[in-house]
Scaffold this motif. Structure first.
Motif, PDB file in Angstrom:
ATOM      1  N   TYR A 456       1.033  -1.300  -0.448  1.00 27.71           N
ATOM      2  CA  TYR A 456      -0.056  -0.105  -0.047  1.00 27.71           C
ATOM      3  C   TYR A 456       0.919   1.406  -0.216  1.00 27.71           C
ATOM      4  O   TYR A 456       0.484   2.137  -0.253  1.00 27.71           O
ATOM      5  CB  TYR A 456      -1.222   0.205   1.538  1.00 27.71           C
ATOM      6  CG  TYR A 456      -1.615  -0.447   0.922  1.00 27.71           C
ATOM      7  CD1 TYR A 456      -2.845  -0.812  -0.167  1.00 27.71           C
ATOM      8  CD2 TYR A 456      -2.245  -1.450   2.417  1.00 27.71           C
ATOM      9  CE1 TYR A 456      -4.127  -1.892  -0.158  1.00 27.71           C
ATOM     10  CE2 TYR A 456      -3.631  -2.626   1.926  1.00 27.71           C
ATOM     11  CZ  TYR A 456      -4.323  -2.820   0.912  1.00 27.71           C
ATOM     12  OH  TYR A 456      -5.309  -3.373   1.328  1.00 27.71           O
ATOM     13  N   GLY A 463      -3.315   5.965   3.182  1.00 27.57           N
ATOM     14  CA  GLY A 463      -4.191   5.827   4.312  1.00 27.57           C
ATOM     15  C   GLY A 463      -4.663   4.163   3.917  1.00 27.57           C
ATOM     16  O   GLY A 463      -5.226   3.858   5.585  1.00 27.57           O
ATOM     17  N   GLN A 464      -4.572   3.339   3.420  1.00 26.16           N
ATOM     18  CA  GLN A 464      -4.497   1.852   3.992  1.00 26.16           C
ATOM     19  C   GLN A 464      -3.954   1.359   4.312  1.00 26.16           C
ATOM     20  O   GLN A 464      -4.140   0.452   5.525  1.00 26.16           O
ATOM     21  CB  GLN A 464      -5.149   1.592   2.814  1.00 26.16           C
ATOM     22  CG  GLN A 464      -6.534   1.201   1.783  1.00 26.16           C
ATOM     23  CD  GLN A 464      -6.751   2.454   0.974  1.00 26.16           C
ATOM     24  OE1 GLN A 464      -5.175   3.508   1.080  1.00 26.16           O
ATOM     25  NE2 GLN A 464      -7.705   2.602  -0.190  1.00 26.16           N
ATOM     26  N   LYS A 466      -2.316   2.608   6.488  1.00 29.58           N
ATOM     27  CA  LYS A 466      -2.199   3.381   7.650  1.00 29.58           C
ATOM     28  C   LYS A 466      -3.746   2.126   8.966  1.00 29.58           C
ATOM     29  O   LYS A 466      -3.256   2.208   9.805  1.00 29.58           O
ATOM     30  CB  LYS A 466      -2.097   5.080   8.149  1.00 29.58           C
ATOM     31  CG  LYS A 466      -2.926   5.665   9.958  1.00 29.58           C
ATOM     32  CD  LYS A 466      -3.206   6.660   9.193  1.00 29.58           C
ATOM     33  CE  LYS A 466      -3.238   7.383  11.041  1.00 29.58           C
ATOM     34  NZ  LYS A 466      -4.098   9.389  11.053  1.00 29.58           N
ATOM     35  N   GLU A 467      -4.172   2.343   8.128  1.00 22.65           N
ATOM     36  CA  GLU A 467      -5.504   1.007   8.918  1.00 22.65           C
ATOM     37  C   GLU A 467      -5.502   0.164   9.128  1.00 22.65           C
ATOM     38  O   GLU A 467      -5.501  -0.717   9.874  1.00 22.65           O
ATOM     39  CB  GLU A 467      -6.910   1.214   7.145  1.00 22.65           C
ATOM     40  CG  GLU A 467      -8.454   0.925   8.128  1.00 22.65           C
ATOM     41  CD  GLU A 467      -9.111   0.875   6.537  1.00 22.65           C
ATOM     42  OE1 GLU A 467      -9.481  -0.114   6.940  1.00 22.65           O
ATOM     43  OE2 GLU A 467      -8.996   1.676   5.706  1.00 22.65           O
ATOM     44  N   LEU A 468      -4.778  -0.340   8.065  1.00 26.14           N
ATOM     45  CA  LEU A 468      -3.870  -1.485   8.359  1.00 26.14           C
ATOM     46  C   LEU A 468      -3.261  -0.863   9.259  1.00 26.14           C
ATOM     47  O   LEU A 468      -2.987  -2.523  10.756  1.00 26.14           O
ATOM     48  CB  LEU A 468      -3.667  -2.018   7.108  1.00 26.14           C
ATOM     49  CG  LEU A 468      -3.178  -4.315   6.975  1.00 26.14           C
ATOM     50  CD1 LEU A 468      -4.486  -4.452   7.668  1.00 26.14           C
ATOM     51  CD2 LEU A 468      -2.454  -4.278   5.841  1.00 26.14           C
ATOM     52  N   ASN A 470      -2.805   0.219  12.019  1.00 23.19           N
ATOM     53  CA  ASN A 470      -3.928   0.460  13.125  1.00 23.19           C
ATOM     54  C   ASN A 470      -4.606  -0.412  13.244  1.00 23.19           C
ATOM     55  O   ASN A 470      -5.212  -1.032  15.525  1.00 23.19           O
ATOM     56  CB  ASN A 470      -5.030   1.500  12.708  1.00 23.19           C
ATOM     57  CG  ASN A 470      -4.382   2.942  13.226  1.00 23.19           C
ATOM     58  OD1 ASN A 470      -3.787   3.248  13.343  1.00 23.19           O
ATOM     59  ND2 ASN A 470      -5.323   4.039  12.155  1.00 23.19           N
ATOM     60  N   PHE A 471      -5.548  -1.536  13.177  1.00 16.28           N
ATOM     61  CA  PHE A 471      -5.617  -2.901  12.790  1.00 16.28           C
ATOM     62  C   PHE A 471      -4.977  -3.537  13.997  1.00 16.28           C
ATOM     63  O   PHE A 471      -5.449  -4.850  14.920  1.00 16.28           O
ATOM     64  CB  PHE A 471      -6.311  -3.943  11.433  1.00 16.28           C
ATOM     65  CG  PHE A 471      -6.427  -4.857  11.650  1.00 16.28           C
ATOM     66  CD1 PHE A 471      -7.842  -5.440  12.658  1.00 16.28           C
ATOM     67  CD2 PHE A 471      -6.113  -5.780  11.182  1.00 16.28           C
ATOM     68  CE1 PHE A 471      -8.183  -6.310  12.480  1.00 16.28           C
ATOM     69  CE2 PHE A 471      -5.842  -7.317  10.881  1.00 16.28           C
ATOM     70  CZ  PHE A 471      -7.426  -7.540  11.791  1.00 16.28           C
TER      71      PHE A 471
END
Length: 490
Positions: A456, A463-464, A466-468, A470-471
Motif C-alpha cells: 500500500y 490511508g489503507q 495506516k488503517e492496516l 491500526n488494525f
C-alpha cells in the motif's frame, strides 16, 4: 537476466524408444522365408500355454491380494470406530499393530494413542517396552511431553522393564519441548543409577535438542560432561554438531569439530558428514570451498547420494553458476540418479530466478508427468518467478491448477502470493488473498500484514496502510489483554 541454456534432460527421450518398439513390431510381422519346423511349432505352443497359465495365476493372485487389502482396511475402520464391544477385543494382532505403526510414522499422535488403547484391550495383549518407547519418541516429536510422561508411568505400572533406552526417549521428549530443566534432571538421575547409565545416544539426543534452539552453552557443558564420564562422541554426534554449526554460520567451530572427528580412529565420516559440510559452505555462497570439500570427501571414498546432488544444484542455482548446475544434472542423468521432489523444487526455483520461464514450466510439466506431487515450495517458486517477470495472468494459472489439485496450502504460500500481487500493483487481488486464506483454514500473520502495508505504501495508498497498522496494533493489544487474563495468579 541470466538464463540456463540447453539443460541436460534427466530422462531418456521418448522418440528413440518409440522407434525401437515400432522396429520390433514390424520385424515380428514380417513373413518367414523358410518353413517352420514341427519342433518350433511345438515349442511355440508350449510357450503360449505357459504364458496363459502365468496370466491366470497373476489374475488369481491379484484377486487374493485385493481381498486381503479390503479385509484389512475394513478392520482398520473398526479400529477408528469401535470402542468397547466384545468383538473389538478379538482383532488380529498384525492389523492392529500395522495401524499403530502407520500412525506413529505419520506423527498422528492422537490417533496413535486411540489405537494403542484398543491394543491394550485385546485378549492377546502383553506389555512391550519397545512399543512404549516408539510412542514416547513420537510424542516427543509432536511436542507432547506431558503425554509422554503419562505413557512412561503407564509402562512402569504395567511392569515393563525400564532401562536407559526408555529414559532416553523421555529425556528426548522433554528436550524437544525446551523442558531442559526436566531433561537435565533426568540425565542426572540416570548418571546416579547404576542400571540406567546414559550412553552416547542419550547425550547425542540432548545435544541435538539444545542445538535446535541454538543453546551452544548447554552443548559445551554436555560435551565436557561426556568427556568426564569417559563417553566418546560417535559419528552421529559429530554430524549433529557439524550440521548445527554450519546452519548457524559458525564455520570455525564447524571446522574444529570436523578436524576432531577425523582424528578419532573409531569415527569415520560418512555421506551425512559430507552433506552437512557442503550445505554449510554452499548455502553461504562459498562455492569454491564447497567444491574443495566435495573433492576431499570423494577422495576419502565417500560416495554422494541424491541429497548431495540436491545440495550442489541448490548452491549453484542460488549463486548463478548455471553451467556447473547443468554439469551436475548431466552427471545425475549419466549415472541414473532419479529425481525427487526436492530436485525438481531446486531446479524449478533456479530457472525461475534466472527468468527462464519456458524451462521452468517445462520442468513443472515433467514433474507432474512423473507423478511427483508439487508442494507449496514448488508453487511459491512459480509465483515468485511470474511476479518477477511481471506476468499476473500466469499467477492466475497457478491458482487454477491449485483448484483442480489436492495440494495442502499453508500461510507461507499465501504470504508469497500477497507479496507477488503487491509487487505487481494488483492490490485488489492482494486483498482477495485474505479471503482465500480463510477458505483454506490459514490465518494471516505479521508477515502477511507487513507485506500488505509495504505494498500500500509503495503504491501511494497511505490511508489503507495506516488503517492496516491500526488494525495490527489493536489486535496485538487484544491478544495481550487475553494473555494477561489467562495468566494464573500464583
Amino acid at each position: 537476466m541470466a538464463s540456463i541454456s540447453s539443460p541436460a534432460h534427466p530422462y531418456p527421450s521418448g522418440p528413440n524408444w518409440n522407434r525401437r518398439r515400432l522396429s520390433t513390431k514390424l520385424s515380428s510381422q514380417c513373413p518367414q522365408s523358410t518353413p517352420v519346423r514341427a519342433v518350433d511349432m511345438e515349442n511355440a505352443k508350449e510357450k503360449e500355454a505357459k504364458e496363459r497359465k502365468e496370466e491366470v495365476n497373476k489374475k488369481t493372485a491379484s484377486r487374493k491380494a485385493i481381498s486381503v487389502i479390503l479385509r484389512r482396511e475394513a478392520t482398520k475402520a473398526l479400529i477408528e470406530t469401535k470402542r468397547g464391544p466384545s468383538n473389538s477385543k478379538k482383532l488380529l494382532p498384525r492389523t492392529v499393530l500395522e495401524a499403530l505403526y502407520e500412525r506413529i510414522s505419520a506423527l498422528r499422535w492422537e490417533s496413535a494413542l486411540k489405537v494403542f488403547e484398543l491394543l491394550r484391550e485385546q485378549l492377546w495383549y502383553r506389555p512391550n517396552s519397545s512399543v512404549y518407547i516408539k510412542l514416547i519418541v513420537m510424542l516427543g516429536k509432536c511436542k507432547q511431553p506431558e503425554k509422554a510422561f503419562e505413557l512412561f508411568q503407564t509402562m512402569v505400572e504395567e511392569g515393563c522393564p525400564v532401562n536407559h533406552e526408555s529414559y532416553t526417549a523421555l529425556l528426548s521428549a522433554y528436550g524437544r519441548s525446551t523442558r531442559f530443566n526436566q531433561a537435565f534432571s533426568l540425565l542426572e538421575y540416570m548418571k546416579n543409577t547404576p542400571d540406567l547409565q546414559p550412553d552416547v545416544h542419550t547425550y547425542t539426543v540432548l545435544i541435538k535438542s539444545c542445538l535446535h534452539f541454538s543453546d551452544f552453552d548447554k552443548v559445551e557443558a554436555l560435551l565436557s560432561d561426556m568427556e568426564a564420564q569417559g563417553i566418546r562422541p560417535s559419528t552421529v554426534t559429530y554430524n549433529v554438531l557439524i550440521d548445527a554449526y554450519g546452519k548457524a554460520r559458525k564455520f570455525a567451530e564447524m571446522e574444529a569439530v570436523l578436524v576432531e572427528m577425523l582424528q578419532q580412529e573409531e569415527c569415520e565420516p560418512d555421506v551425512w558428514t559430507m552433506n552437512s559440510t557442503l550445505r554449510a559452505f554452499g548455502g553461504s555462497g562459498q562455492i569454491e570451498t564447497m567444491e574443495k570439500c566435495y573433492d576431499k570427501f570423494q577422495r576419502a571414498g565417500i560416495e554422494p547420494n541424491i541429497k548431495t546432488f540436491n545440495i550442489l544444484l541448490d548452491s549453484y542455482g542460488k549463486a548463478g553458476e548455471y553451467e556447473k548446475m547443468g554439469a551436475v544434472m548431466e552427471y545425475m542423468q549419466k549415472y541414473h540418479y532419479s529425481w525427487t521432489i526436492v530436485t525438481y523444487n531446486v531446479v524449478i526455483d533456479a530457472f525461475g530466478r534466472a527468468g527462464d520461464l519456458k524451462q521452468m514450466e517445462y520442468l513443472f510439466r515433467l514433474m507432474r508427468s512423473e507423478r511427483i506431487k508439487p508442494s507449496c515450495v514448488t508453487l511459491c517458486s512459480l509465483v515468485r518467478a511470474y511476479a518477477q517477470a511481471g506476468k499476473p495472468e500466469k499467477i492466475g494459472g497457478v491458482l487454477r491448477f491449485i483448484e483442480n489439485s489436492d495440494v495442502t496450502l499453508d500461510t507461507i504460500f499465501f504470504n508469497c502470493l500477497v507479496d507477488a500481487y503487491g509487487r505487481l500493483g494488483c492490490l485488489a487481488e492482494m486483498k482477495e488473498v485474505l479471503e482465500m486464506m480463510k477458505q483454506n483454514g490459514c490465518k494471516p500473520d505479521k508477515v502477511t500484514y507487513r507485506t500488505m502495508i509495504k505494498a500500500y505504501s509503495s503504491n501511494g495508498m497511505a490511508g489503507q496502510a495506516k488503517e492496516l497498522r491500526n488494525f495490527i496494533e489493536s489486535e496485538e493489544g487484544r491478544q495481550l489483554t487475553v494473555l494477561k487474563k489467562a495468566k494464573p495468579d500464583f
